[in-house]
Design a protein around this motif. Structure first.
Motif, PDB file in Angstrom:
ATOM      1  N   LEU A  32      89.760  74.868  36.486  1.00  0.00           N
ATOM      2  CA  LEU A  32      88.417  74.465  36.883  1.00  0.00           C
ATOM      3  C   LEU A  32      87.618  75.683  37.324  1.00  0.00           C
ATOM      4  CD1 LEU A  32      89.236  71.276  38.993  1.00  0.00           C
ATOM      5  CD2 LEU A  32      88.308  71.357  36.673  1.00  0.00           C
ATOM      6  N   PRO A  33      86.291  75.654  37.222  1.00  0.00           N
ATOM      7  CA  PRO A  33      85.469  76.764  37.718  1.00  0.00           C
ATOM      8  C   PRO A  33      85.704  76.981  39.214  1.00  0.00           C
ATOM      9  CG  PRO A  33      84.161  75.252  36.381  1.00  0.00           C
ATOM     10  CD  PRO A  33      85.481  74.591  36.596  1.00  0.00           C
ATOM     11  N   SER A  34      85.760  78.229  39.617  1.00  0.00           N
ATOM     12  CA  SER A  34      86.049  78.552  41.016  1.00  0.00           C
ATOM     13  C   SER A  34      85.038  77.915  41.964  1.00  0.00           C
ATOM     14  CB  SER A  34      86.050  80.074  41.196  1.00  0.00           C
ATOM     15  OG  SER A  34      86.307  80.417  42.535  1.00  0.00           O
ATOM     16  N   TRP A  35      83.765  77.896  41.578  1.00  0.00           N
ATOM     17  CA  TRP A  35      82.743  77.337  42.461  1.00  0.00           C
ATOM     18  C   TRP A  35      82.960  75.853  42.724  1.00  0.00           C
ATOM     19  CZ3 TRP A  35      79.981  73.223  40.689  1.00  0.00           C
ATOM     20  CH2 TRP A  35      79.897  73.040  39.308  1.00  0.00           C
ATOM     21  N   LEU A  36      83.619  75.186  41.781  1.00  0.00           N
ATOM     22  CA  LEU A  36      83.896  73.764  41.944  1.00  0.00           C
ATOM     23  C   LEU A  36      85.223  73.536  42.656  1.00  0.00           C
ATOM     24  CD1 LEU A  36      83.279  70.772  41.305  1.00  0.00           C
ATOM     25  CD2 LEU A  36      84.396  71.132  39.084  1.00  0.00           C
ATOM     26  N   TRP A  37      86.238  74.321  42.278  1.00  0.00           N
ATOM     27  CA  TRP A  37      87.590  74.071  42.755  1.00  0.00           C
ATOM     28  C   TRP A  37      87.842  74.595  44.168  1.00  0.00           C
ATOM     29  CZ3 TRP A  37      91.574  71.216  42.712  1.00  0.00           C
ATOM     30  CH2 TRP A  37      92.820  71.687  43.142  1.00  0.00           C
ATOM     31  N   GLN A  38      87.360  75.790  44.491  1.00  0.00           N
ATOM     32  CA  GLN A  38      87.717  76.397  45.766  1.00  0.00           C
ATOM     33  C   GLN A  38      87.243  75.591  46.979  1.00  0.00           C
ATOM     34  OE1 GLN A  38      89.742  78.897  46.666  1.00  0.00           O
ATOM     35  NE2 GLN A  38      90.371  79.013  44.517  1.00  0.00           N
ATOM     36  N   PRO A  39      86.017  75.054  47.004  1.00  0.00           N
ATOM     37  CA  PRO A  39      85.653  74.213  48.154  1.00  0.00           C
ATOM     38  C   PRO A  39      86.557  72.986  48.291  1.00  0.00           C
ATOM     39  CG  PRO A  39      83.701  74.897  46.963  1.00  0.00           C
ATOM     40  CD  PRO A  39      84.868  75.294  46.114  1.00  0.00           C
ATOM     41  N   LEU A  40      86.939  72.388  47.159  1.00  0.00           N
ATOM     42  CA  LEU A  40      87.836  71.238  47.204  1.00  0.00           C
ATOM     43  C   LEU A  40      89.221  71.644  47.702  1.00  0.00           C
ATOM     44  CD1 LEU A  40      88.323  68.245  46.515  1.00  0.00           C
ATOM     45  CD2 LEU A  40      88.895  68.977  44.183  1.00  0.00           C
ATOM     46  N   LEU A  41      89.710  72.780  47.196  1.00  0.00           N
ATOM     47  CA  LEU A  41      91.029  73.252  47.607  1.00  0.00           C
ATOM     48  C   LEU A  41      91.072  73.555  49.100  1.00  0.00           C
ATOM     49  CD1 LEU A  41      93.895  74.326  46.951  1.00  0.00           C
ATOM     50  CD2 LEU A  41      92.822  76.532  46.430  1.00  0.00           C
ATOM     51  N   ARG A  42      90.120  74.321  49.566  1.00  0.00           N
ATOM     52  CA  ARG A  42      90.145  74.782  50.961  1.00  0.00           C
ATOM     53  C   ARG A  42      89.692  73.720  51.950  1.00  0.00           C
ATOM     54  NH1 ARG A  42      88.958  81.122  50.806  1.00  0.00           N
ATOM     55  NH2 ARG A  42      89.577  81.552  48.659  1.00  0.00           N
ATOM     56  N   ARG A  48      95.006  68.636  53.998  1.00  0.00           N
ATOM     57  CA  ARG A  48      95.755  67.392  53.895  1.00  0.00           C
ATOM     58  C   ARG A  48      97.217  67.598  53.525  1.00  0.00           C
ATOM     59  NH1 ARG A  48      91.740  63.153  50.676  1.00  0.00           N
ATOM     60  NH2 ARG A  48      90.116  63.017  52.290  1.00  0.00           N
ATOM     61  N   ARG A  49      97.498  68.626  52.712  1.00  0.00           N
ATOM     62  CA  ARG A  49      98.834  68.772  52.155  1.00  0.00           C
ATOM     63  C   ARG A  49      99.751  69.710  52.930  1.00  0.00           C
ATOM     64  NH1 ARG A  49      99.912  67.108  46.991  1.00  0.00           N
ATOM     65  NH2 ARG A  49     101.355  68.843  46.663  1.00  0.00           N
ATOM     66  N   ALA A  50      99.189  70.666  53.652  1.00  0.00           N
ATOM     67  CA  ALA A  50     100.018  71.725  54.237  1.00  0.00           C
ATOM     68  C   ALA A  50     101.104  71.186  55.155  1.00  0.00           C
ATOM     69  CB  ALA A  50      99.130  72.730  54.976  1.00  0.00           C
ATOM     70  N   ALA A  51     100.740  70.312  56.088  1.00  0.00           N
ATOM     71  CA  ALA A  51     101.728  69.810  57.042  1.00  0.00           C
ATOM     72  C   ALA A  51     102.779  68.947  56.349  1.00  0.00           C
ATOM     73  CB  ALA A  51     101.037  69.024  58.153  1.00  0.00           C
ATOM     74  N   ARG A  52     102.337  68.105  55.407  1.00  0.00           N
ATOM     75  CA  ARG A  52     103.291  67.225  54.720  1.00  0.00           C
ATOM     76  C   ARG A  52     104.266  68.020  53.863  1.00  0.00           C
ATOM     77  NH1 ARG A  52     103.867  64.718  49.887  1.00  0.00           N
ATOM     78  NH2 ARG A  52     101.904  65.535  49.061  1.00  0.00           N
ATOM     79  N   VAL A  53     103.743  69.004  53.128  1.00  0.00           N
ATOM     80  CA  VAL A  53     104.616  69.816  52.274  1.00  0.00           C
ATOM     81  C   VAL A  53     105.543  70.666  53.132  1.00  0.00           C
ATOM     82  CG1 VAL A  53     104.659  71.629  50.525  1.00  0.00           C
ATOM     83  CG2 VAL A  53     102.978  69.786  50.364  1.00  0.00           C
ATOM     84  N   ALA A  54     105.062  71.139  54.266  1.00  0.00           N
ATOM     85  CA  ALA A  54     105.922  71.923  55.165  1.00  0.00           C
ATOM     86  C   ALA A  54     107.116  71.102  55.628  1.00  0.00           C
ATOM     87  CB  ALA A  54     105.118  72.421  56.363  1.00  0.00           C
ATOM     88  N   SER A  55     106.907  69.824  55.912  1.00  0.00           N
ATOM     89  CA  SER A  55     108.027  68.977  56.337  1.00  0.00           C
ATOM     90  C   SER A  55     109.049  68.810  55.222  1.00  0.00           C
ATOM     91  CB  SER A  55     107.516  67.609  56.797  1.00  0.00           C
ATOM     92  OG  SER A  55     107.016  66.854  55.699  1.00  0.00           O
ATOM     93  N   LEU A  56     108.586  68.777  53.976  1.00  0.00           N
ATOM     94  CA  LEU A  56     109.505  68.688  52.842  1.00  0.00           C
ATOM     95  C   LEU A  56     110.310  69.977  52.709  1.00  0.00           C
ATOM     96  CD1 LEU A  56     107.209  66.967  50.174  1.00  0.00           C
ATOM     97  CD2 LEU A  56     108.830  65.904  51.756  1.00  0.00           C
ATOM     98  N   TYR A  57     109.652  71.106  52.869  1.00  0.00           N
ATOM     99  CA  TYR A  57     110.379  72.378  52.810  1.00  0.00           C
ATOM    100  C   TYR A  57     111.409  72.472  53.938  1.00  0.00           C
ATOM    101  CZ  TYR A  57     107.990  74.799  49.001  1.00  0.00           C
ATOM    102  OH  TYR A  57     107.555  75.197  47.759  1.00  0.00           O
ATOM    103  N   ARG A  58     111.081  71.978  55.118  1.00  0.00           N
ATOM    104  CA  ARG A  58     112.045  72.030  56.225  1.00  0.00           C
ATOM    105  C   ARG A  58     113.312  71.265  55.877  1.00  0.00           C
ATOM    106  NH1 ARG A  58     107.428  71.645  59.518  1.00  0.00           N
ATOM    107  NH2 ARG A  58     107.612  69.381  59.691  1.00  0.00           N
ATOM    108  N   SER A  59     113.182  70.205  55.094  1.00  0.00           N
ATOM    109  CA  SER A  59     114.346  69.394  54.764  1.00  0.00           C
ATOM    110  C   SER A  59     115.318  70.102  53.833  1.00  0.00           C
ATOM    111  CB  SER A  59     113.896  68.066  54.132  1.00  0.00           C
ATOM    112  OG  SER A  59     113.397  68.258  52.815  1.00  0.00           O
ATOM    113  N   ILE A  60     114.878  71.162  53.133  1.00  0.00           N
ATOM    114  CA  ILE A  60     115.776  71.867  52.213  1.00  0.00           C
ATOM    115  C   ILE A  60     116.022  73.311  52.635  1.00  0.00           C
ATOM    116  CG2 ILE A  60     114.991  70.432  50.273  1.00  0.00           C
ATOM    117  CD1 ILE A  60     113.518  73.024  49.260  1.00  0.00           C
ATOM    118  N   TRP A  61     115.356  73.767  53.697  1.00  0.00           N
ATOM    119  CA  TRP A  61     115.467  75.169  54.119  1.00  0.00           C
ATOM    120  C   TRP A  61     116.904  75.491  54.515  1.00  0.00           C
ATOM    121  CZ3 TRP A  61     111.224  77.491  52.687  1.00  0.00           C
ATOM    122  CH2 TRP A  61     110.960  78.809  53.074  1.00  0.00           C
ATOM    123  N   THR A  62     117.327  76.706  54.250  1.00  0.00           N
ATOM    124  CA  THR A  62     118.696  77.121  54.559  1.00  0.00           C
ATOM    125  C   THR A  62     118.684  78.329  55.486  1.00  0.00           C
ATOM    126  OG1 THR A  62     118.953  78.749  52.771  1.00  0.00           O
ATOM    127  CG2 THR A  62     119.289  76.419  52.205  1.00  0.00           C
ATOM    128  N   GLY A  63     119.870  78.757  55.869  1.00  0.00           N
ATOM    129  CA  GLY A  63     119.981  79.953  56.691  1.00  0.00           C
ATOM    130  C   GLY A  63     119.492  81.200  55.987  1.00  0.00           C
TER     131      GLY A  63
END
Length: 321
Positions: A32-42, A48-63
């Motif tokens: 998508l054009p940056s002028w359209l996509w970047q405001p939607l992304l940021r 909306r996604r950062a906290a939820r995806v972080a919880s998924l990563y925590r479930s598989i994270w290793t030492g």
């Protein structure tokens, strides 16, 4: 340089936000054009996604941190040992660390004059392979006297790769007491419009599926293909993994094995999405036994197969190193 997709630096909302921002700002991934996509992304997607995806990563994270990064590093070390003196093998990530430019600079500082770039994506897509090539070319352009570059082609039907997959699946079945009623080969999805624009990914996934059906000790009718990890409202490659599993359960299929031949190393999409979310979906729909067959990762058989593949396709460079 073995290149994989990458991972957040940590399973935290801030780290995931940084990672997703880099990943989803790649014009090879989002067309998508940056002028359209970047405001939607940021303004919408990342908050909306950062906290939820972080919880998924925590479930598989290793030492060791991210499974994808740790496994790719181990694979690079194992391949390096098999290639022997005269070569250096390193792992790099398209997004996150270790970055392609940083790894290339380290290799360049050690006197590397020829670089073999190996995108660890078996099936070619411009959203993955071409993006890796873009990043490598940009890094090389910033070097004084840059090394010569070669790129390993997609290996979707390479006998070494197919052989390693067959060996891995057979070994799993031997340990598990035999195959389930159905085997689902789940590949990462891609927007349907990419296929219509000529991206070869879909056809190469079909070729991998067919090669495995031909070589596995199971009725080919019991081996199906599907596509996972759909994102957004657009139509993606079908059939969808989720819908296939639900349909099988509704039809009375009680046991399934699922493998992911589009991924060389286990990652969030295999360890959490396939091994956890899709298992829960299948059982909730009436299924009983769901088994995830791990990726090739850094197994001895895959290390040997990948080394053999590199010798076969780039033996002149490796032998004269």
């Amino acid at each position: 340089m073995l290149c994989n997709l990458g991972s957040p630096a940590a399973p935290t909302p801030a780290a995931v936000r940084d990672y997703l921002k880099e990943f989803l700002s790649d014009p090879r991934v989002i067309e998508l054009p940056s002028w359209l996509w970047q405001p939607l992304l940021r303004g919408v997607i990342l908050p909306r996604r950062a906290a939820r995806v972080a919880s998924l990563y925590r479930s598989i994270w290793t030492g060791e941190g991210s499974p994808l990064v740790a496994t790719t590093r181990r694979l690079a070390s194992a391949v390096d040992a098999q290639l022997g003196p005269g070569t250096l093998t390193a792992a790099a990530m398209r997004y996150g660390a270790p970055r392609i430019d940083a790894v290339l600079n380290r290799l360049h500082a050690r006197g590397v004059t020829r670089l073999l770039l190996v995108p660890l994506y078996p099936q070619y897509s411009k959203t993955t392979n071409t993006s890796v090539e873009d990043a490598a070319a940009q890094a090389l352009a910033a070097c004084d006297s840059p090394p010569q570059l070669r790129v390993q082609p997609a290996f979707f039907d390479a006998p070494e790769y197919i052989g390693a997959l067959v060996e891995s699946i057979h070994a799993y079945w031997q340990h598990a007491g035999g195959p389930a009623q159905r085997l689902l080969l789940s590949f990462h999805g891609l927007p349907e419009r990419s296929r219509q624009r000529g991206d070869p990914y879909y056809d190469q996934c079909l070729a991998t599926w067919q090669a495995l059906r031909d070589r596995l000790d199971i009725d080919p009718a019991r081996v199906a293909i599907a596509f996972q990890s759909r994102f957004g409202p657009a139509r993606w490659l079908q059939p969808y993994t989720s819908a296939t599993l639900e349909q099988w359960a509704a039809e009375g299929v009680r046991s399934v094995d699922v493998a992911c031949p589009g991924f060389v190393c286990d990652c969030l999409e295999t360890l959490e999405e396939i091994a956890v979310q899709e298992r829960n979906r299948f059982v909730a729909a009436g299924g009983e036994e769901y088994r995830y067959i791990p990726c090739l990762n850094d197994s001895a058989s895959w290390t040997a197969a990948l080394t053999a593949l590199l010798h076969r396709t780039h033996g002149d460079w490796l032998q004269n190193a």
